[in-house]
Design a protein around this motif. Structure first.
Motif, PDB file in Angstrom:
ATOM      1  N   LEU A 108       0.695  -1.582  -0.244  1.00  0.00           N
ATOM      2  CA  LEU A 108       0.041  -0.009   0.181  1.00  0.00           C
ATOM      3  C   LEU A 108       0.514   1.222   0.000  1.00  0.00           C
ATOM      4  O   LEU A 108       0.487   2.097  -0.917  1.00  0.00           O
ATOM      5  N   THR A 109       1.640   1.323   0.799  1.00  0.00           N
ATOM      6  CA  THR A 109       2.471   2.689   1.021  1.00  0.00           C
ATOM      7  C   THR A 109       3.728   2.562   1.228  1.00  0.00           C
ATOM      8  O   THR A 109       4.133   1.360   1.713  1.00  0.00           O
ATOM      9  N   SER A 110       4.636   3.557   0.772  1.00  0.00           N
ATOM     10  CA  SER A 110       6.105   3.177   0.770  1.00  0.00           C
ATOM     11  C   SER A 110       6.584   3.043   2.322  1.00  0.00           C
ATOM     12  O   SER A 110       7.500   2.374   2.438  1.00  0.00           O
ATOM     13  N   THR A 111       5.846   3.729   2.839  1.00  0.00           N
ATOM     14  CA  THR A 111       6.751   3.714   4.453  1.00  0.00           C
ATOM     15  C   THR A 111       6.529   2.189   4.939  1.00  0.00           C
ATOM     16  O   THR A 111       7.450   1.641   5.349  1.00  0.00           O
TER      17      THR A 111
ATOM     18  N   GLU B  26     -10.193  11.516  24.707  1.00  0.00           N
ATOM     19  CA  GLU B  26      -8.975  10.539  24.104  1.00  0.00           C
ATOM     20  C   GLU B  26      -9.462  10.002  22.909  1.00  0.00           C
ATOM     21  O   GLU B  26      -8.661   9.856  22.084  1.00  0.00           O
ATOM     22  N   PHE B  27     -10.798   9.416  23.017  1.00  0.00           N
ATOM     23  CA  PHE B  27     -11.151   8.550  21.650  1.00  0.00           C
ATOM     24  C   PHE B  27     -11.104   9.724  20.586  1.00  0.00           C
ATOM     25  O   PHE B  27     -10.583   9.542  19.288  1.00  0.00           O
ATOM     26  N   LEU B  28     -11.783  10.828  20.998  1.00  0.00           N
ATOM     27  CA  LEU B  28     -11.776  11.877  19.669  1.00  0.00           C
ATOM     28  C   LEU B  28     -10.222  12.284  18.998  1.00  0.00           C
ATOM     29  O   LEU B  28     -10.514  12.295  18.064  1.00  0.00           O
ATOM     30  N   SER B  29      -9.418  12.467  20.182  1.00  0.00           N
ATOM     31  CA  SER B  29      -8.223  12.696  19.390  1.00  0.00           C
ATOM     32  C   SER B  29      -7.601  11.478  18.561  1.00  0.00           C
ATOM     33  O   SER B  29      -6.897  11.801  17.616  1.00  0.00           O
ATOM     34  N   GLU B  30      -7.937  10.390  19.009  1.00  0.00           N
ATOM     35  CA  GLU B  30      -7.527   9.202  18.294  1.00  0.00           C
ATOM     36  C   GLU B  30      -8.170   9.187  16.923  1.00  0.00           C
ATOM     37  O   GLU B  30      -7.539   8.871  15.970  1.00  0.00           O
ATOM     38  N   LEU B  31      -9.493   9.446  16.757  1.00  0.00           N
ATOM     39  CA  LEU B  31     -10.197   9.457  15.850  1.00  0.00           C
ATOM     40  C   LEU B  31      -9.658  10.394  14.831  1.00  0.00           C
ATOM     41  O   LEU B  31      -9.730  10.193  13.571  1.00  0.00           O
ATOM     42  N   GLU B  32      -9.565  11.749  15.526  1.00  0.00           N
ATOM     43  CA  GLU B  32      -8.882  12.697  14.510  1.00  0.00           C
ATOM     44  C   GLU B  32      -7.616  12.281  13.737  1.00  0.00           C
ATOM     45  O   GLU B  32      -7.490  12.549  12.714  1.00  0.00           O
ATOM     46  N   ARG B  33      -6.825  11.693  14.692  1.00  0.00           N
ATOM     47  CA  ARG B  33      -5.573  11.372  14.159  1.00  0.00           C
ATOM     48  C   ARG B  33      -5.665  10.318  13.119  1.00  0.00           C
ATOM     49  O   ARG B  33      -5.063  10.258  11.925  1.00  0.00           O
ATOM     50  N   THR B  34      -6.640   9.264  13.216  1.00  0.00           N
ATOM     51  CA  THR B  34      -6.728   8.243  12.082  1.00  0.00           C
ATOM     52  C   THR B  34      -7.608   8.999  10.837  1.00  0.00           C
ATOM     53  O   THR B  34      -6.951   8.638   9.838  1.00  0.00           O
ATOM     54  N   MET B  35      -8.449   9.923  10.926  1.00  0.00           N
ATOM     55  CA  MET B  35      -8.926  10.538   9.760  1.00  0.00           C
ATOM     56  C   MET B  35      -7.863  11.191   9.266  1.00  0.00           C
ATOM     57  O   MET B  35      -8.109  11.479   7.983  1.00  0.00           O
ATOM     58  N   ALA B  36      -6.786  11.793   9.759  1.00  0.00           N
ATOM     59  CA  ALA B  36      -6.031  12.594   9.056  1.00  0.00           C
ATOM     60  C   ALA B  36      -5.274  11.722   8.056  1.00  0.00           C
ATOM     61  O   ALA B  36      -4.651  12.426   7.227  1.00  0.00           O
ATOM     62  N   LEU B  37      -5.209  10.331   8.194  1.00  0.00           N
ATOM     63  CA  LEU B  37      -4.539   9.391   7.056  1.00  0.00           C
ATOM     64  C   LEU B  37      -5.159   9.924   5.840  1.00  0.00           C
ATOM     65  O   LEU B  37      -4.794   9.642   4.843  1.00  0.00           O
ATOM     66  N   LEU B  38      -6.485  10.139   5.835  1.00  0.00           N
ATOM     67  CA  LEU B  38      -7.392  10.351   4.424  1.00  0.00           C
ATOM     68  C   LEU B  38      -6.633  11.803   3.663  1.00  0.00           C
ATOM     69  O   LEU B  38      -6.793  11.945   2.817  1.00  0.00           O
TER      70      LEU B  38
ATOM     71  N   ALA C 122       3.723   8.385   3.105  1.00  0.00           N
ATOM     72  CA  ALA C 122       5.267   8.720   2.876  1.00  0.00           C
ATOM     73  C   ALA C 122       5.219  10.261   3.177  1.00  0.00           C
ATOM     74  O   ALA C 122       6.533  10.702   3.765  1.00  0.00           O
ATOM     75  N   THR C 123       4.169  10.875   2.893  1.00  0.00           N
ATOM     76  CA  THR C 123       4.124  12.319   2.837  1.00  0.00           C
ATOM     77  C   THR C 123       3.651  12.585   4.383  1.00  0.00           C
ATOM     78  O   THR C 123       3.654  13.971   4.704  1.00  0.00           O
ATOM     79  N   ALA C 124       2.967  11.794   4.976  1.00  0.00           N
ATOM     80  CA  ALA C 124       2.097  11.938   6.195  1.00  0.00           C
ATOM     81  C   ALA C 124       3.286  12.256   7.498  1.00  0.00           C
ATOM     82  O   ALA C 124       4.417  11.504   7.302  1.00  0.00           O
ATOM     83  N   PRO C 125       2.888  12.871   8.193  1.00  0.00           N
ATOM     84  CA  PRO C 125       3.809  13.080   9.383  1.00  0.00           C
ATOM     85  C   PRO C 125       4.205  11.751  10.279  1.00  0.00           C
ATOM     86  O   PRO C 125       3.071  10.660  10.159  1.00  0.00           O
ATOM     87  N   ALA C 126       5.176  11.337  10.675  1.00  0.00           N
ATOM     88  CA  ALA C 126       5.402   9.932  11.434  1.00  0.00           C
ATOM     89  C   ALA C 126       4.089   9.716  12.296  1.00  0.00           C
ATOM     90  O   ALA C 126       3.751   8.683  12.442  1.00  0.00           O
ATOM     91  N   GLY C 127       3.826  10.734  13.091  1.00  0.00           N
ATOM     92  CA  GLY C 127       2.739  10.298  14.183  1.00  0.00           C
ATOM     93  C   GLY C 127       1.322  10.164  13.500  1.00  0.00           C
ATOM     94  O   GLY C 127       0.704   9.328  14.070  1.00  0.00           O
TER      95      GLY C 127
END
Lengths: 769, 216
Positions: free
Chosen positions: A505-508, B135-147, B153-158
């Motif tokens: 899926l992703t490179s990382t 806590e759940f909310l911030s986890e959800l936000e973090r996950t949604m950020a994947l989109l 590769a371009t996303a921040p490591a976190g």
């Protein structure tokens, strides 16, 4: 020490290993800290002379001046009589009455003699003591050497009430060091306490007793005489407070015979300046983690101006705890807490006659807490007991005031056990919440991504797993658990596989997975070689344990020649001696069978074996020749036993058809006759000594140790380690090294009273099932 | 502050040597790890080779491992079913665990590129829970950020780490611990505890004394 007769030569550590003390030896090994039973003046035993030097050194730490008893007597001219009386006590029952002998503080400055003399001359009546004491209270540190109990109370004191260590202290991982004055209990037997055979092993041979490999007598015997005896902190016995001091009490206070009651005599103090305080003989060891005692107010007298708390060792006895610096107290008249202050701070209720006040110190937070009649009043004071020793201390001010202390003599009113348990759990979960640091990767020599330089910080889940797997695999390989290794590796591979689709899926994550995926095959390739090697090693180890020494030697020769050649063939010699032992055992077994048959056939009782032996030997005229031909029969280095061996072999020979035993023994002793190394002689001595017994396996003592199964296991483990070492691998599994490092680290912290380390109980957390 | 104490190597080595630990002790530590981490066949072999009794029956290891494998495959639905088959109380009494499973499911949708499913699932299942706890909310936000990122590769490591195998392992570990707890077994691998204690202890002692450290 090196030239001792055969039997005792294997007991170089001396008196400590004598059977009467062997339990304490065992304690040492269990808790790493010897019990330091009071050195007894056992002069008659020649071995105790070198030993006493050691005692001097050792006791210097835990007992102050006691040291080698004889020396102490000789070097205390001022009061020889008094001293010897003290010693009499020591060697007899516990010497409660003479606290000075147990005072752990060592002389800080010279010139103690005069004070002692003064003390002797002092009448025990209040006025005289009073003058004396008030002088004393103002003095500096240097003259603090406590004097023996010569006051009236101690001379007429009944035997002290001794009591076991209070149970709440069991939560301290260093509990075994914490002792009341009562005779030390037997060591706490952990379930996995070494089997009895180990406790019988003479100390000299147990230098490696605690190794997980149970490697015994392998360290070169030449080291034995100088084998370092435990010194310093290892011997630390931490005495718990058990009674009020007869010395460190104000003259207006009397201490009851059992050391528990304090009563104020004489005119009440007036104003806000004077008081009469007492402290205990021993300070509170920080290794307790939490220490707690209770005080019953027997009578509050006129005003109930009583202070309960703690004080440093040199705090003025004419002041209430809490008024002076380095003292802390909870005052009954106003319920205030005092920490080096004139006016107190509101803290709790007042207290008076009939109340039971509990007083605790928590070294994990350096705060104190009090209880009243079993109810917790909450934490108070900061930085208490940091960097100084503190003692339970009580101050009274008025006629008729009397208190009785409970240092654990009887159950506490407050549920201190539960309180400590909770604290302990808190500390432990705090430790478990420590993230694993990436330095562990280095410790386990796990290579990190080249791109990412060594980053400080917590380990990721995957890295943690890598570390643990490395530890586990290393351990399994070390001990040659071949099948487990295979199963483990296989499952690891399976574990890695499902992550593969993720890679697309992703490179990382592709990179991550690549790394993961590349690793296992690599491990497997090397894994085959490793597995092969491990199997060979296991085969050798198992051969030794099975008694098939020939095969072990052959295999080792084929694959690990260096091991046999190392140290001029020491390992080979050990193996061959074992082979000899096996032969003897075989012969003994045959003979036993034969005797049974003979006895059965003739219908006679075998009777004394010795008689039979002599007759047999007399009947064989070759024997004498054999003995004479033994080149070392006249020496005292153990080869005289070779003569016995040969004879014995012959004798058995008459019963059993085997000629191999003698021949083997002869060859062996001939081959090594020019080897002057002490350890070689020692090995021969031990090995050949066994022929003196009809049935070495049941002879007990050293003999059985030499021939028994455990010796075989130990030899097998030694060979295993030698092979690993020859391959440039560490002789102990990393896991074991880590365990040991952690244990020493944590106990050192515990001793220093740091961070609640005393509540990190490794045995309980990691070893008890 | 008292001066830093120095503990010489010889003294340290001697103490190391005196630590009371046997091969049996260490074997049990190993067994503990194999059982908790679910290395069933290794545990079986080990109990034979090292002659020690395992603390649990091997079957219970197996069912735990099936759940873990499902999680590591990314089949969260299967894992949830299996956990409920084993003991429905585990998820009922453990909202955080249940949330993390749902979160993992969302991650798997995103990984598979099923964006519509992901959004639908996030709205219907996760958002209401996010309201329950910050806590759940911030986890959800973090996950949604994947989109928001084209490739991780371009996303921040976190954020990209959510797609790593480590995230699956983390979730699987959590489930494993919850099951172990429900079986009233130790859930923390003792070896990990040991390493933590080592880290904790070495760091504290370093402040107080000079002594021979591990790996130095």
């Amino acid at each position: 020490m090196t030239t001792r007769p055969t039997r005792s030569a294997s007991i170089p550590i001396g008196p400590r290993s004598s059977s009467s003390l062997s339990p304490s030896r065992n304690i040492e090994s269990v808790i790493s800290i010897p019990f330091a039973a009071p050195p007894r003046p056992r002069i008659s035993n020649a071995q105790s002379i070198p030993r006493s030097n050691v005692d001097d050194h050792r006791v210097g730490v835990s007992y102050g001046t006691r040291g080698s008893s004889s020396t102490t007597i000789a070097t205390s001219p001022p009061r020889p009589t008094a001293r010897s009386m003290t010693l009499g006590n020591v060697s007899g029952r516990s010497s409660f009455r003479t606290p000075s002998t147990y005072e752990p503080r060592i002389v800080r400055a010279g010139g103690e003699g005069p004070r002692s003399v003064d003390a002797v001359c002092l009448p025990s009546t209040a006025p005289a003591r009073s003058r004396r004491q008030s002088g004393a209270s103002g003095r500096g540190t240097s003259t603090q050497r406590p004097i023996s109990g010569f006051g009236a109370p101690s001379l007429h004191a009944p035997p002290p009430v001794s009591f076991p260590r209070p149970t709440y202290l069991d939560y301290s991982a260093l509990r075994h060091m914490l002792q009341t004055d009562s005779p030390p209990a037997l060591p706490p037997s952990r379930k996995t306490e070494p089997p009895s055979h180990e406790s019988q092993v003479p100390s000299a041979l147990t230098s490696s007793l605690t190794d997980s490999d149970e490697e015994s007598n392998v360290s070169p015997p030449r080291e034995l005489p100088s084998a370092p005896l435990p010194t310093l902190s290892q011997n630390k016995i931490l005495r718990l407070p058990t009674r009020w001091s007869d010395q460190f009490r104000h003259a207006l206070l009397s201490v009851s015979g059992d050391g528990r009651d304090l009563t104020y005599h004489g005119a009440s103090c007036s104003g806000d300046r004077d008081a009469a305080a007492a402290r205990t003989v021993h300070p509170i060891p920080a290794a307790c983690g939490i220490y707690y005692y209770e005080v019953e107010i027997i009578s509050k007298g006129q005003k109930g101006h009583i202070s309960i708390g703690f004080a440093g060792r040199d705090v003025k006895l004419s002041r209430l705890p809490g008024w002076e610096i380095n003292s802390w107290g909870y005052h009954g008249d106003d319920g205030c807490s005092f920490a080096a202050e004139k006016t107190g701070t509101r803290y709790g209720p007042t207290f008076g006659t009939g109340d039971i006040i509990g007083c605790g110190i928590d070294f994990t937070s350096h705060r104190a807490f009090f209880t009243k009649n079993g109810t917790l009043l909450g934490p108070v004071f900061d930085n208490i007991g940091k960097d100084i020793d503190i003692y339970p201390s009580i101050g009274l001010r008025h006629a008729g005031e009397a208190v009785r202390v409970n240092f654990g003599h009887e159950p506490f009113k407050f549920d201190i056990d539960f309180y400590v348990l909770q604290k302990r759990n808190q500390i432990w979960s705090r430790i478990l919440n420590t993230p694993l640091d990436s330095s562990l990767l280095k410790t386990c020599s796990i290579e990190q991504d080249n791109s990412a330089p060594m980053t400080k910080g917590p380990l990721s889940e995957a890295q943690t797993k890598d570390v643990i797997n490395k530890l586990v695999l290393g351990y399994l390989e070390h001990h040659g658990y071949v099948k487990t290794v295979r199963a483990f590796q296989k499952q690891r591979e399976v574990e890695m596989r499902p992550t593969q689709p993720v890679a697309t899926l992703t490179s990382t994550s592709a990179e991550d997975t690549d790394v993961d995926m590349v690793a296992p095959p690599e491990e497997c390739d090397t894994g085959d070689a490793v597995a092969c090697d491990m199997e060979r090693r296991t085969k050798i180890v198992k051969a030794v344990i099975a008694g098939d020494i020939d095969m072990a030697i052959a295999e080792t020769k084929a694959h690990h020649l260096a091991v046999l050649e190392a140290e001029e063939g020491l390992m080979l010699l050990k193996l061959r001696c074992r082979k000899f032992v096996e032969l003897i055992l075989e012969a003994a077994e045959l003979k036993k069978k034969m005797m049974r048959t003979v006895a059965g056939a003739a219908g006679t009782i075998p009777g004394s074996h010795d008689d039979g032996v002599i007759e047999e030997m007399d009947g064989m005229d070759v024997d004498d020749e054999v003995v004479v031909s033994s080149p070392h029969s006249a020496t005292t280095n153990g080869f005289n036993n070779a003569a016995i061996l040969v004879r014995g072999g012959r004798r058995r020979n008459s019963v059993s058809p085997s000629d191999g035993v003698i021949a083997y023994g002869q060859t062996l002793s001939n081959e090594y006759k020019n080897d002057a190394r002490p350890e070689v002689k020692q090995i021969f001595k031990r090995t050949f000594a066994i022929v003196a017994w009809e049935d070495p396996l049941t002879a007990g003592g050293v003999v059985t140790e030499v021939v028994g199964h455990d010796a075989k296991v130990a030899l097998a483990n030694e060979l295993n380690r030698a092979i690993l070492k020859s391959q440039g691998r560490p002789p102990s599994p990393l896991l074991e090294t880590i365990y040991r490092q952690t244990a020493v680290c944590v106990s050192q912290l515990g001793l220093m009273g740091v961070g609640g380390a005393t509540f990190a109980d490794m045995e309980k957390e990691f070893l008890d099932a | 502050m008292p001066p830093k104490q120095t503990i010489r190597k010889e003294e340290w080595d001697r103490r190391l040597h005196e630590v009371q630990v046997t091969k049996d002790d260490l074997n049990r530590l190993i067994m503990d790890y194999l059982v908790i981490e679910g290395y069933k066949s290794a545990a079986e072999e080990f109990s034979q080779e090292a002659d020690i009794t395992p603390p649990v029956d091997f079957e219970s290891i197996e069912s735990r491992m099936n759940i873990r494998e499902a999680l590591q495959r990314g089949d969260i639905e299967d894992a949830i079913t299996r956990v409920n088959d084993l003991n429905p109380e585990i998820l009922d009494t453990n909202p955080a665990l249940y949330f993390h499973l749902q979160q993992q499911k969302l991650i798997e949708y995103i990984r598979q590129g099923r964006i519509a499913d992901a959004l639908q699932f996030a709205q219907s299942e996760l958002a209401p829970r996010g309201e329950e706890s910050p806590e759940f909310l911030s986890e959800l936000e973090r996950t949604m950020a994947l989109l928001a990122f084209e490739s991780s590769a371009t996303a921040p490591a976190g954020i990209s780490e959510l797609l790593s195998p480590g995230q699956r392992m983390k979730t699987a570990g959590e489930v494993n611990a919850a099951i172990l707890e429900s079986l009233s077994q130790g859930k923390e691998v003792k070896l990990v505890g040991l390493l933590k204690l080592l880290g904790w202890g070495e760091q504290l002692l370093e402040e107080k004394a000079e002594y021979p450290q591990m790996g130095v």
